[in-house]
Write a protein that holds these residues in place. Structure first.
Motif, PDB file in Angstrom:
ATOM      1  N   GLU A 174       1.126  -1.217   0.014  1.00 37.37           N
ATOM      2  CA  GLU A 174      -0.047   0.044  -0.213  1.00 37.37           C
ATOM      3  C   GLU A 174       0.801   1.383  -0.082  1.00 37.37           C
ATOM      4  OE1 GLU A 174      -3.571   1.949  -0.295  1.00 37.37           O
ATOM      5  OE2 GLU A 174      -3.202  -0.224  -0.456  1.00 37.37           O
ATOM      6  N   PRO A 175       0.904   1.933  -1.024  1.00 33.01           N
ATOM      7  CA  PRO A 175       1.721   3.333  -1.163  1.00 33.01           C
ATOM      8  C   PRO A 175       1.317   4.441  -0.158  1.00 33.01           C
ATOM      9  CG  PRO A 175       0.113   3.403  -3.098  1.00 33.01           C
ATOM     10  CD  PRO A 175      -0.142   2.047  -2.194  1.00 33.01           C
ATOM     11  N   GLU A 176       1.955   5.376   0.188  1.00 35.26           N
ATOM     12  CA  GLU A 176       1.799   6.577   0.825  1.00 35.26           C
ATOM     13  C   GLU A 176       0.873   7.307   0.074  1.00 35.26           C
ATOM     14  OE1 GLU A 176       5.153   8.415   2.728  1.00 35.26           O
ATOM     15  OE2 GLU A 176       5.567   6.409   3.718  1.00 35.26           O
ATOM     16  N   LYS A 177       0.079   7.860   0.848  1.00 34.62           N
ATOM     17  CA  LYS A 177      -0.992   8.825   0.039  1.00 34.62           C
ATOM     18  C   LYS A 177      -1.425  10.010   0.870  1.00 34.62           C
ATOM     19  CE  LYS A 177      -4.784   5.492   0.706  1.00 34.62           C
ATOM     20  NZ  LYS A 177      -4.303   4.327   1.116  1.00 34.62           N
ATOM     21  N   ASN A 178      -2.087  10.925   0.063  1.00 37.18           N
ATOM     22  CA  ASN A 178      -2.723  12.119   0.901  1.00 37.18           C
ATOM     23  C   ASN A 178      -4.230  11.948   0.426  1.00 37.18           C
ATOM     24  OD1 ASN A 178      -0.447  13.268   2.334  1.00 37.18           O
ATOM     25  ND2 ASN A 178       0.144  14.081   0.414  1.00 37.18           N
ATOM     26  N   ASP A 179      -5.256  12.199   1.167  1.00 32.10           N
ATOM     27  CA  ASP A 179      -6.695  12.146   0.816  1.00 32.10           C
ATOM     28  C   ASP A 179      -7.322  13.563   1.259  1.00 32.10           C
ATOM     29  OD1 ASP A 179      -9.201  11.734   0.274  1.00 32.10           O
ATOM     30  OD2 ASP A 179      -9.436   9.862   1.420  1.00 32.10           O
ATOM     31  N   TRP A 180      -7.116  14.494   0.379  1.00 33.47           N
ATOM     32  CA  TRP A 180      -7.473  15.851   0.514  1.00 33.47           C
ATOM     33  C   TRP A 180      -9.122  16.043   0.648  1.00 33.47           C
ATOM     34  CZ3 TRP A 180      -3.365  18.049   2.391  1.00 33.47           C
ATOM     35  CH2 TRP A 180      -2.270  17.898   1.800  1.00 33.47           C
ATOM     36  N   ILE A 227     -10.136   3.766 -21.150  1.00 27.88           N
ATOM     37  CA  ILE A 227     -11.337   2.835 -21.029  1.00 27.88           C
ATOM     38  C   ILE A 227     -12.221   2.925 -22.298  1.00 27.88           C
ATOM     39  CG2 ILE A 227     -12.971   2.105 -19.195  1.00 27.88           C
ATOM     40  CD1 ILE A 227     -11.457   3.070 -17.037  1.00 27.88           C
ATOM     41  N   PRO A 228     -12.699   2.152 -22.903  1.00 22.85           N
ATOM     42  CA  PRO A 228     -13.600   2.384 -24.253  1.00 22.85           C
ATOM     43  C   PRO A 228     -14.813   2.803 -23.699  1.00 22.85           C
ATOM     44  CG  PRO A 228     -12.748   0.006 -24.067  1.00 22.85           C
ATOM     45  CD  PRO A 228     -11.923   0.750 -22.970  1.00 22.85           C
ATOM     46  N   ALA A 229     -15.002   2.105 -22.843  1.00 25.68           N
ATOM     47  CA  ALA A 229     -16.616   2.429 -22.189  1.00 25.68           C
ATOM     48  C   ALA A 229     -17.112   3.979 -21.937  1.00 25.68           C
ATOM     49  CB  ALA A 229     -17.030   1.675 -21.063  1.00 25.68           C
ATOM     50  N   VAL A 230     -16.086   4.568 -21.417  1.00 20.83           N
ATOM     51  CA  VAL A 230     -16.088   5.921 -21.130  1.00 20.83           C
ATOM     52  C   VAL A 230     -15.381   6.907 -21.970  1.00 20.83           C
ATOM     53  CG1 VAL A 230     -16.659   5.434 -18.604  1.00 20.83           C
ATOM     54  CG2 VAL A 230     -14.355   6.035 -19.466  1.00 20.83           C
ATOM     55  N   GLY A 231     -14.646   6.408 -22.988  1.00 23.99           N
ATOM     56  CA  GLY A 231     -14.011   6.975 -23.807  1.00 23.99           C
ATOM     57  C   GLY A 231     -12.977   7.981 -23.440  1.00 23.99           C
ATOM     58  N   ARG A 232     -12.181   7.674 -22.485  1.00 23.59           N
ATOM     59  CA  ARG A 232     -11.202   8.410 -21.801  1.00 23.59           C
ATOM     60  C   ARG A 232     -10.028   7.866 -21.284  1.00 23.59           C
ATOM     61  NH1 ARG A 232     -12.721  10.852 -16.625  1.00 23.59           N
ATOM     62  NH2 ARG A 232     -14.837   9.996 -15.858  1.00 23.59           N
ATOM     63  N   THR A 233      -9.191   8.454 -20.864  1.00 20.47           N
ATOM     64  CA  THR A 233      -7.949   7.930 -20.211  1.00 20.47           C
ATOM     65  C   THR A 233      -8.077   8.402 -18.671  1.00 20.47           C
ATOM     66  OG1 THR A 233      -6.533   7.673 -22.172  1.00 20.47           O
ATOM     67  CG2 THR A 233      -5.471   7.780 -19.982  1.00 20.47           C
ATOM     68  N   ILE A 234      -7.866   7.319 -17.751  1.00 18.26           N
ATOM     69  CA  ILE A 234      -7.913   7.505 -16.123  1.00 18.26           C
ATOM     70  C   ILE A 234      -6.885   7.096 -15.573  1.00 18.26           C
ATOM     71  CG2 ILE A 234      -9.460   7.310 -14.298  1.00 18.26           C
ATOM     72  CD1 ILE A 234     -11.729   6.720 -16.040  1.00 18.26           C
ATOM     73  N   PRO A 235      -6.179   8.127 -14.558  1.00 18.53           N
ATOM     74  CA  PRO A 235      -5.134   7.637 -13.800  1.00 18.53           C
ATOM     75  C   PRO A 235      -5.306   6.471 -12.839  1.00 18.53           C
ATOM     76  CG  PRO A 235      -5.728   9.748 -13.058  1.00 18.53           C
ATOM     77  CD  PRO A 235      -6.678   9.372 -14.191  1.00 18.53           C
ATOM     78  N   CYS A 236      -4.437   5.512 -12.627  1.00 14.11           N
ATOM     79  CA  CYS A 236      -4.603   4.527 -11.707  1.00 14.11           C
ATOM     80  C   CYS A 236      -3.402   3.754 -11.399  1.00 14.11           C
ATOM     81  CB  CYS A 236      -5.639   3.527 -12.346  1.00 14.11           C
ATOM     82  SG  CYS A 236      -4.628   2.703 -13.702  1.00 14.11           S
ATOM     83  N   TYR A 237      -3.440   2.867 -10.408  1.00 14.24           N
ATOM     84  CA  TYR A 237      -2.362   1.979 -10.250  1.00 14.24           C
ATOM     85  C   TYR A 237      -2.512   0.691  -9.912  1.00 14.24           C
ATOM     86  CZ  TYR A 237      -3.133   2.917  -5.251  1.00 14.24           C
ATOM     87  OH  TYR A 237      -3.881   2.799  -3.830  1.00 14.24           O
ATOM     88  N   TYR A 238      -1.714  -0.271 -10.020  1.00 11.75           N
ATOM     89  CA  TYR A 238      -1.926  -1.875  -9.754  1.00 11.75           C
ATOM     90  C   TYR A 238      -2.002  -2.087  -8.135  1.00 11.75           C
ATOM     91  CZ  TYR A 238      -0.687  -6.731  -9.073  1.00 11.75           C
ATOM     92  OH  TYR A 238      -0.587  -7.966  -8.554  1.00 11.75           O
ATOM     93  N   LYS A 239      -3.016  -2.883  -7.975  1.00 17.50           N
ATOM     94  CA  LYS A 239      -3.290  -3.162  -6.551  1.00 17.50           C
ATOM     95  C   LYS A 239      -2.849  -4.842  -6.364  1.00 17.50           C
ATOM     96  CE  LYS A 239      -6.122  -3.222  -2.483  1.00 17.50           C
ATOM     97  NZ  LYS A 239      -7.448  -2.799  -2.056  1.00 17.50           N
TER      98      LYS A 239
END
Length: 305
Positions: free
Chosen positions: A37-43, A234-246
């Motif tokens: 689990e990476p370190e993160k900020n949740d603003w 993602i073709p279903a929404v027609g756009r690119t979304i930032p993500c990371y592997y879990k």
């Protein structure tokens, strides 16, 4: 006659201990280790999360393997109790794993046989090199792209994901206040933002041979764990979304003959995910778009009753 389907430190478990791996017993070996689990900020005032992926690390991997034995599992367990790591080799998969014994999780005495499961840990998983493989067979292009590379180039097909994709992320909780003299709570409704969201993709690898499968497997997961956020189209929404592997799990070997087919689940975390509303276009009866000369003319069809 049973095949020698498992070797430990070069020793056939069938010939030495009368034990062989049960059908379907390789699934834990195939799973790729999850990400620490990476370190993160949740603003509180912004959608999603801010994640430190400058140096992603893999977790150790637990492996449970079911065996059937004509002699019982005691001698095999004694053999595995020797100090140091042990090399597990599965001939049909053509791959080795360095493991250590954790314990026995299941045991059942049958008529002349003993069925048992052993639990192992792979403490130091191998980080695959980044490369683009050749599956060697036609791969259906499901439209998904990882950092502008089609999943099909890795021999991966997405079977199902839309249910999770179109499920809205959880809403972050705003400030609220409970007053003892009033019913309910006072809640800040002036600002609404969404949390990050996990999506599980049901996928499968397809390759012409077991060596081509491992090339696809290593390349795909190697690409997923590179530093920084991944860009998933993602073709279903027609756009690119930032993500990371879990993580990856629920591996199932469908075929090891002719074409190699292996099903699996892939879980990604979308750091920011907000579904766009429907975009409407005004057109005439013949389907032509209507364009007004006045740029200030706007018709909001989202609220047409």
């Amino acid at each position: 006659m049973r095949n020698d389907n498992c070797y430990i430190d070069g020793v056939s478990t069938l010939n030495r201990f009368g034990a062989w791996v049960l059908k379907g017993g390789y699934k834990d070996l195939l799973s790729f280790p999850g990400l620490v689990e990476p370190e993160k900020n949740d603003w509180a005032e912004e959608d999603g999360i801010e994640v430190d992926l400058s140096s992603p690390k893999l977790q150790s991997k637990e492996i449970t393997i079911p065996f059937l034995s004509k002699k019982g599992g005691e001698d095999l367990i004694v053999f595995l109790s020797a100090p140091g790591y042990h090399t597990l080799y599965i001939p049909i998969l053509q791959r080795e794993w360095n493991i250590r014994l954790v314990g026995q999780t299941y045991n059942r005495i049958l008529s002349g046989l003993e069925e048992f499961s052993l639990k192992f840990t792979q403490d130091a998983p191998t980080r695959p090199a980044l490369a683009l493989p050749d599956p060697g067979v036609f791969i259906h292009d499901s439209g998904y792209e990882l950092d502008n590379v089609s999943f099909a180039d890795y021999g991966v097909v997405v079977e199902r994901a839309k249910d999770d994709i179109f499920k809205a992320a959880d809403v972050k909780k705003n400030l609220s206040r409970k007053i003892s003299t009033s019913d309910g709570v006072i809640y800040d409704v002036e600002h609404l933002v969404f949390s990050s969201k996990e999506v599980t993709f049901k996928c499968y690898f397809k390759a012409v041979s077991i060596s081509a499968f491992w090339s696809c497997y290593d390349s795909f997961f190697g690409a997923l764990i590179q530093p920084g956020e991944r860009k998933l189209y993602i073709p279903a929404v027609g756009r690119t979304i930032p993500c990371y592997y879990k993580k990856s799990d629920v591996f199932k070997i469908v075929s090891l003959h002719n074409n190699i087919i292996v099903q699996f689940n892939l879980t990604l975390v979308f750091t920011v995910f907000r579904l766009n509303g429907t975009i409407y276009f005004l057109s005439s009866e013949n389907g032509s778009f209507i364009i007004t000369e006045n740029e200030d003319c706007k018709i909001d069809l989202n609220h047409v009753g």
